[in-house]
Design an enzyme around this catalytic site. Sequence first.
Site, PDB file in Angstrom:
ATOM      1  N   ASP A 269       8.403  -9.421   3.153  1.00 48.74           N
ATOM      2  CA  ASP A 269       8.975 -10.736   2.867  1.00 48.74           C
ATOM      3  C   ASP A 269       9.039 -11.025   1.379  1.00 48.74           C
ATOM      4  O   ASP A 269       9.962 -11.685   0.908  1.00 48.74           O
ATOM      5  CB  ASP A 269       8.183 -11.831   3.584  1.00 48.74           C
TER       6      ASP A 269
ATOM      7  N   CYS B 142      -0.225  -4.894   2.785  1.00 46.34           N
ATOM      8  CA  CYS B 142       0.000  -4.530   4.170  1.00 46.34           C
ATOM      9  C   CYS B 142       1.482  -4.401   4.521  1.00 46.34           C
ATOM     10  O   CYS B 142       1.834  -4.150   5.671  1.00 46.34           O
ATOM     11  CB  CYS B 142      -0.671  -5.540   5.112  1.00 46.34           C
TER      12      CYS B 142
ATOM     13  N   HIS C 261       7.148  -0.243  26.762  1.00 48.78           N
ATOM     14  CA  HIS C 261       5.904   0.408  27.201  1.00 48.78           C
ATOM     15  C   HIS C 261       6.051   1.922  27.179  1.00 48.78           C
ATOM     16  O   HIS C 261       5.112   2.653  26.829  1.00 48.78           O
ATOM     17  CB  HIS C 261       5.539  -0.061  28.614  1.00 48.78           C
TER      18      HIS C 261
ATOM     19  N   GLU D 123       3.288 -13.431   0.150  1.00 52.82           N
ATOM     20  CA  GLU D 123       4.596 -12.921   0.555  1.00 52.82           C
ATOM     21  C   GLU D 123       5.732 -13.868   0.172  1.00 52.82           C
ATOM     22  O   GLU D 123       6.893 -13.628   0.491  1.00 52.82           O
ATOM     23  CB  GLU D 123       4.619 -12.663   2.066  1.00 52.82           C
TER      24      GLU D 123
END
Length: 540
Positions: free
Chosen positions: A451, A498, A186, A427
């Site tokens: 990948d 992506c 965080h 992928e």
Amino acid sequence: MYKGIAASSGVAIGRAHIIKKEIEVKKYKVENAKEEIDRLDRAISITKDEIEKIKDASVNTIGEKIAKVFEAHLMILEDVEFINSIKNRIYDDKINAEYAVKLVSHEYAQIFLNMENEYFKERASDIKDVGNRIINILSGSNNNSIANIPEKCIIVADDITPSETAQMNKELVLGVATNLGGKTSHAAIIARTLEIPAVLGLGNITDVVKEGDILILDGDEGIIVVNPDDETVKRYKEKQQKINDEKSELLKYKNIIVNKNGRLIEIAANIGRKEEVDLAIKYGADGIGLFRTEFLYMDKETLPTEDEQFEAYKYVLEKMDGKPVIIRTLDIGGDKHLPYLNLEKEQNPFLGLRAIRLCLNRIDLFKTQLRAILRASVYGNLKIMFPMISGLEELRKAKGILKEAEEELSFQDIKYSKDYKLGIMIEVPSAAIISDILAKEVDFFSIGTNDLIQYTLAVDRMNQNVSYLYEPSHPSILRLIKIVIDNAHREGIWVGMCGEMASDLSMTETLFEMGLDEFSVSPPMILNLKKKLGGTYEGN
């Protein structure tokens, strides 16, 4: 020079301010356990009020959604098991409340630290934060030194809790260096939101640095330089100025629509959590090219409900205000685990029950997510994407379950839009090779190069012994990408990318010339990519 984790980009130069959060807690016996428990209850009540105030104040500095971190802290204070464990220690051992809180909070934090999942490990910081706050109130200590620093400095600490990060004065805190922490903590998320450079996970930086030392902190390289010579300071000041100049220069590309050689190219954002949509908007994303929904699952200790997922998807779709949002269905497995699913341990998890394979194995889980996504479709421009499709039968099974989810919603008279688009990630090499067949079944492809490269070249890129073989520009990879793009265009569908390769500016021109229609990258890379490709039309 000391090397850590580059958690928030930028360069900071300034004096070190050491934060010592752990106060000494002495153990002593108490005669009246009930009075001590009453004292604990009062301290917990005050702690709740403090955290509520921090949460409310944080909305304006870090945004409403990230400020919800503190709801997790409030939940800890409402956790009956946690609180009762402290009270039982007081009652059974007849010890003071401070020491009981210290013992129990450390025990709980250790449980999280021992988990394999990186997200859960870093939640130990939340437990410690809450425990320290209770102890501070019980002991009357003022431990909010980060909120009260008097002058500009670089914070050096063992760890920085979310509440401390949220209270930082951006004008005074030049940077943050810690022994512990990682990119998904965080503190790292908030530091990036506040655009404060941070290097975490340095191991022993608090032992090396002294109060008042001059530091150079490079949040891009994950480097700390202690008491640098004049030449080094000069070099980093030049780098700092260059970064600032580049940021200012890049802002003019925010509203650029890339129109290169008569082709419109979308520059979209990859996000992992709904809060990151604000960054996508800040940097001028043309849409969300990848919403990694697995973080909705990894951020919890149990499966998220349909309603919880619906709210997250709705939030992102509404925020993007009509721009396309590609929501990828659950991609768990490989290096991403969900302990609460109790999945069998696999010898080779990257080739095992992951992504769409897991969803087809757990149809109940899959359908719940699909229902939530479909329900959110009426709030924006939705595109659904299945990950790790390796063959036609797999794709058709997934489409069948999506159809069942639609029928269930229709039967229950729950609204959803029928105008959404469906795509798949390419992928796996097999999917790339039969992309001509798969293209007849979907509306778009998105190439997941991370990948695709790993599977095609048989290289574990996290393995230092063979990572040199992980080569995005390998001829086999470029050929597969070209095959996918050509097959898609022959069927009249578009192709995005992506994976990390989309962010590689040295590959941008090559990918454009191959015919790629969309680049989806991390939000801070959007402006760089727009600049690289160039634009001829300024949007609103």
